[in-house]
Design an enzyme around this catalytic site. Structure first.
Site, PDB file in Angstrom:
ATOM      1  N   ALA A 136       0.849  -1.194   0.000  1.00 51.49           N
ATOM      2  CA  ALA A 136       0.000   0.000   0.000  1.00 51.49           C
ATOM      3  C   ALA A 136       0.879   1.237   0.000  1.00 51.49           C
ATOM      4  O   ALA A 136       1.235   1.761   1.044  1.00 51.49           O
ATOM      5  CB  ALA A 136      -0.937   0.002   1.214  1.00 51.49           C
ATOM      6  N   GLY A 137       1.269   1.672  -1.214  1.00 51.09           N
ATOM      7  CA  GLY A 137       2.074   2.876  -1.355  1.00 51.09           C
ATOM      8  C   GLY A 137       1.197   4.001  -1.853  1.00 51.09           C
ATOM      9  O   GLY A 137       0.587   4.733  -1.082  1.00 51.09           O
ATOM     10  N   GLU A 370       6.165  11.100  -0.514  1.00 48.88           N
ATOM     11  CA  GLU A 370       4.957  11.899  -0.232  1.00 48.88           C
ATOM     12  C   GLU A 370       4.053  12.004  -1.458  1.00 48.88           C
ATOM     13  O   GLU A 370       3.455  13.039  -1.742  1.00 48.88           O
ATOM     14  CB  GLU A 370       5.314  13.273   0.342  1.00 48.88           C
ATOM     15  CG  GLU A 370       5.776  13.136   1.786  1.00 48.88           C
ATOM     16  CD  GLU A 370       5.611  14.377   2.625  1.00 48.88           C
ATOM     17  OE1 GLU A 370       4.624  15.105   2.451  1.00 48.88           O
ATOM     18  OE2 GLU A 370       6.493  14.605   3.467  1.00 48.88           O
TER      19      GLU A 370
END
Length: 385
Positions: A136-137, A370
């Site tokens: 889960a990036g 991010e």
């Protein structure tokens, strides 16, 4: 037309300029001399942390009511930019302290803020952010780390990956699934401490750049934490995570801006000294055009980043678009400018004896973390002004 020196639009205040002078002097004296060794040895930049804490510049965003400097978003950007100009790894100290603690500032209870922001402001602890997982990036809502209620406690189990400053930071904002039936609305945020039983860390990742900032997996094995460590209401963690990124993507833009400026400054000095064919290579028009393009792109990135920081401070409605735009544009500029800086130094630029090689490697991550720049474009497209 008559000009007016008092026209303050599109210009940082005198206080911001003074802050830049102070942090640049500190960075050049106390951080830059260790940057090459920190990279070569892939070690945490302790000298930078010590220097930043001694000058109260390690977490300037913390409000004054918790012992912090209470700096605005633009001041925070300037600190990160100037540290990154010297050493990108070191700039992750103020940047990640903001990223890790901002969920507490945005959504935490007053007790939670006092408990965790006060030692952060003092420099007694650092704060990391644990959102990404092995599977889960970009799709953070697909996380598998779970938190199960047990009386007055929550029990956490799972793995987080790509956690910046993991193992060094004392505190971690951790996103975990509390209701698997609700996808993103079933995710809650918690503060986990390094010393909590069941918390452990993987080996440091072997990376292309930012080698001085440890990136490790964080493991939660039946980690039992008091219920009052939840940040905000149950099920609001994902919303808090996304709100946090709206603000902190601008700090990545600041890092990108800093490393681009550092590479440009070094390359400009080099081409003025380096002679070929009987004259400085800075006198050749081809070189001048490269420098002009580099300076133009850096200035465009700075204007976009500073404007986004002002929007972050004002909580403007278009912050999501502007933050993504600043991060995306500035990081693309950082990659272009650092690559051109290596080119301008020729064979020397390709060696570790000169800093632009490190800067080029460090710049790459700003396009990835991010939220990759592909994800930034999705965010922008969904929030077109």
């Amino acid at each position: 037309m008559a000009g007016s020196a008092d026209f303050d639009l599109y210009r940082p205040s005198e206080e911001h300029d003074m802050l830049r002078d102070a942090i640049r002097s500190l960075s050049e004296a106390k951080i830059a001399p260790y940057a090459a060794a920190v990279d070569e040895e892939a070690r945490f930049p302790q000298e930078a942390l010590d220097a930043l804490v001694a000058s109260d510049l390690h977490a300037v965003h913390v409000p004054e009511s918790y012992g912090g400097a209470g700096a605005d978003a633009l001041a925070t950007v300037i600190v990160i930019e100037e540290v990154a100009r010297a050493c990108v790894s070191s700039s992750l100290i103020p940047a990640v302290n903001k990223l890790g603690s901002l969920p507490v500032i945005l959504s935490g209870s007053e007790d939670l803020k006092k408990k965790y922001l006060t030692p952060l402001a003092k420099g007694d602890a650092m704060f990391s952010y644990a959102l990404s997982e092995p599977d889960a990036g970009s799709d953070a809502a697909g996380m598998k780390t779970k938190a199960v209620r047990d009386g007055d406690h929550w029990i956490l189990n799972g793995v987080k990956r790509w956690i910046t400053n993991a193992g060094v930071s004392e505190y971690y904002t951790v996103m975990a699934v509390t209701d698997p039936t609700k996808r993103s609305k079933g995710i809650s945020a918690f503060v986990v401490e390094k010393s909590d039983e069941g918390v452990s860390f993987g080996a440091p990742e072997k990376k292309l750049g930012i080698k001085g900032s440890p990136t490790r997996e964080v493991y939660f094995d039946n980690v039992r934490i008091p219920a009052d460590r939840m940040i905000g209401e149950e099920g609001t963690g994902f919303l808090t995570a996304m709100k946090t990124l709206d603000h902190t993507r601008i700090t990545i833009a600041a890092q990108a801006l800093g490393v681009a400026q550092g590479a440009f400054d070094y390359a400009k000095g080099y081409v003025q000294e380096r002679k070929q064919f009987g004259k400085a290579i800075a006198d050749f028009q081809g070189i001048q055009f490269m420098l002009a393009d580099m300076a133009m792109k850096i200035e465009a990135a700075r204007q976009l980043t500073y404007a986004a920081a002002a929007k972050s401070e004002r909580l403007d409605a278009d912050l999501t678009f502007q933050g993504a735009a600043a991060k995306c544009f500035a990081s693309d500029v950082a990659m272009e400018v650092t690559t051109d800086a290596v080119q301008l130094l020729g064979g020397y630029g390709y060696t570790r004896d000169y800093p632009v090689e490190r800067m080029m490697r460090d710049a790459k991550i700003t396009q990835i973390y991010e939220g990759t720049n592909q994800v930034q474009r999705i965010v922008m497209a969904r929030n077109l002004p």
